[in-house]
Enzyme design. Sequence first.
Site, PDB file in Angstrom:
ATOM      1  N   ASP A 264      44.768  29.463  45.510  1.00 40.43           N
ATOM      2  CA  ASP A 264      45.004  31.047  45.044  1.00 40.43           C
ATOM      3  C   ASP A 264      44.338  31.716  46.303  1.00 40.43           C
ATOM      4  OD1 ASP A 264      43.898  32.711  42.131  1.00 40.43           O
ATOM      5  OD2 ASP A 264      45.011  33.455  43.911  1.00 40.43           O
TER       6      ASP A 264
HETATM    7  C1  GLC Z   1      45.238  36.552  42.963  1.00 42.59           C
HETATM    8  C2  GLC Z   1      45.408  35.789  41.616  1.00 42.59           C
HETATM    9  C3  GLC Z   1      46.635  34.860  41.294  1.00 42.59           C
HETATM   10  C4  GLC Z   1      47.838  35.642  42.114  1.00 42.59           C
HETATM   11  C5  GLC Z   1      47.462  35.779  43.508  1.00 42.59           C
HETATM   12  C6  GLC Z   1      48.334  36.152  44.572  1.00 42.59           C
HETATM   13  O1  GLC Z   1      44.051  36.513  43.360  1.00 42.59           O
HETATM   14  O2  GLC Z   1      44.239  35.288  41.169  1.00 42.59           O
HETATM   15  O3  GLC Z   1      46.837  34.754  40.080  1.00 42.59           O
HETATM   16  O4  GLC Z   1      49.147  34.949  41.640  1.00 42.59           O
HETATM   17  O5  GLC Z   1      46.100  36.200  43.829  1.00 42.59           O
HETATM   18  O6  GLC Z   1      48.686  37.637  44.096  1.00 42.59           O
END
Ligand code: GLC
Length: 714
Positions: A264
């Site tokens: 993430d």
């Molecule tokens: C964010 C979220 C995740 C998302 C990623 C990209 O922090 O936790 O769900 O897909 O970043 O945007």
Amino acid sequence: MNLTTLLSEMTLAEKIGQLVQLTPNFFEEGAGEITGPLQELGLTQENLFQIGSVLGTHTKEQVIQIQQAYLAKSRLKIPLMFMADVVHGYETIFPVPLALASSWNPELVKEMASLSGHEASDAGIQVTFSPMVDLVRDARWGRVMESTGEDPYLNSLLAAAFVKGYQGEQAELETNYQKIAACVKHFIGYGAAEGGRDYNTVDISTINLYQYYLPSFKAAIDAGVKLVMTSFNTINGIPASGNQWLMKTVLRERLGFNQVLISDWAAIWELIPHGVAPDLRKAAQLALEAGVDIDMMTPAYQKSLAELLTADDISEDLIDQAVLRVLQLKADLGLFHDPYRGLLSEDRRELLYPEIAAASRRIASQSMVLLKNEQEVLPLQMTQKVGLVGPFATSQDVLGAWSWIGDTAKSVTLAAGLKASLPDLPVVGTDDRVNFTAQEREQMVTLAKAVDRLIVALGESSEETGEAASKANIALPASQIRLLKELYAVNQNIVVVLFNGRPLELSEVFAHSQGVLEAWFPGSEAGNAIADVLLGRVNPSGKLTMSFPEKVGQVPIYYNQLRTGRPLTVENQDQKYISRYMDVSNDPLLPFGYGLSYTNFEWSVTQSSQNLSENQAITFEVKIKNTGRYSGKETIQCYVKTLFAEVARPQRELKQFVQVALEAGAEKTVTLRITPADLAYVHSDLESRTDKGEYHVYLGNSSLAPKVGEIYFQ
Ligand code: GLC
């Protein structure tokens, strides 16, 4: 394309580059969605033109421009991959996932995913960071709007539906450019953050992890999902993105996932503040050793892997395995054949807005839940004088969180939706969601006195839901409750329409209304979809997939709770030493599986037998009749209680359900089947199997369904 040969031709820097993902603003100023903390990454231009993927682009022109510039500089012409958060729509926004789940309709979810994936692919998106399948039990957590709720069985069905919708039945990604790869997230346990506070500590027993949190990920993986995303939280004390047991033993070995694992946003770097890595070098080592293939938005891999290799702290084979999985995904997407996946071809069939808008409206109306309908205040009758007031009456804040590219300015307000059928509808909206001017309040009260039915549109703003939007108080703003009381004092025929992304405390709303419609955040066609329901063109059929607490102090609250050694029962209500509160009940205000209809259904149940053996099934024949005045759809739910087990088991668990659509007066017989596999649970040895023994069966239209039978598995 022989990927092993390609790998053998790559330099170390080119290999490491494939494991890095950045937002498009590194290629051009100000472009793309920023969904996490930005930091100075200190990358060179050479680094930039060796990265493997980009997240958060907006338009196909942007994708084409970046891909062309990138390939012009790529020595081996390895195309970039483009990913984005297409969570409940791309440009055309559908209801938030917690609303979609309320339809209890996997086919509807699959259709939404297919349409939004097509629309996103028209804009050059090749991978979506969806579905989010985190099991949730705490409405204080803003991201419950992104989930499908508190039940592992329903979450599993819907997880598979999302994946099949995005990727196609056979994941025909290489040839069908309208399909995009799905990324199931967040592995794992993110929804169990202590206190419902985002990014907070998670502590789940391994048996509960396997019992309740793993099933939806298993379902997505069994459905062929192409990527898994790590979660921010710890599991057994180790952050997921550096957790070898979780990612190798559980994800790769137990669940058999052998494709791309992406971190993430900045989750690799966050191993440092978690306190398990003193620096970026150690963070990169832990993540690569755990099997994380793509480093989203940090310089960890870019800056550390070469040095770790030189120091013999990691093997080049680990890097090669990760690179091969990334290259394989690009091959699966057809990128080596066409880096633009048809964006440049003249005959690409782009999705037409009217088609997807109509679907958004239909799906939104199927996702709403009728919570209260006294004196048949709904549906509205054309002969009645109707008025509309409140902070969401004319609000376009109806898309909900995670609707980045959705254009709020184009979303249909509740007033616009109703006026399409009631052109003379008197409306008093407010400029602010919380602070109402004396004049606004006076106008609303005046209108309340002049109509037969008053619709009051209340709710929380999109910004109060989604990521980094945890709330300790889940009631509506006090000013909205005050307003509702003022209006109810002059007209009791009030219908409250709710715009929200989480279960709310609704006792005051229930006490000052005759009707309550849970509209959630319905998306681009909000007003039209709500009007379809309020005016009876659509009979609401949604059922809650997350319990609505009476008080936030009850949270976490969920229907499939364990029984405890001192359960509160009908018999011991007046005893003290029982698992109970002194000041509120143990029960939610609204239970899992709850939802009303404009019509009524009656049913009888016939059980085929009580004795069940291997390779057999017990059937429950349900003869159901629509005894009301409107056609409608009922969701008959079947729950099972394991009387005695090796580990403590829930009061009841959803095992099957069937949806029955009937015209007024019509009746039908449907059958629900329970097999030994349905009765399995995870034992203390972490293996799932079914015990011989006694099971009680409950069947009805919510998790409060009455007992209808018993099963003896011999
Ligand atoms: C964010 C979220 C995740 C998302 C990623 C990209 O922090 O936790 O769900 O897909 O970043 O945007």
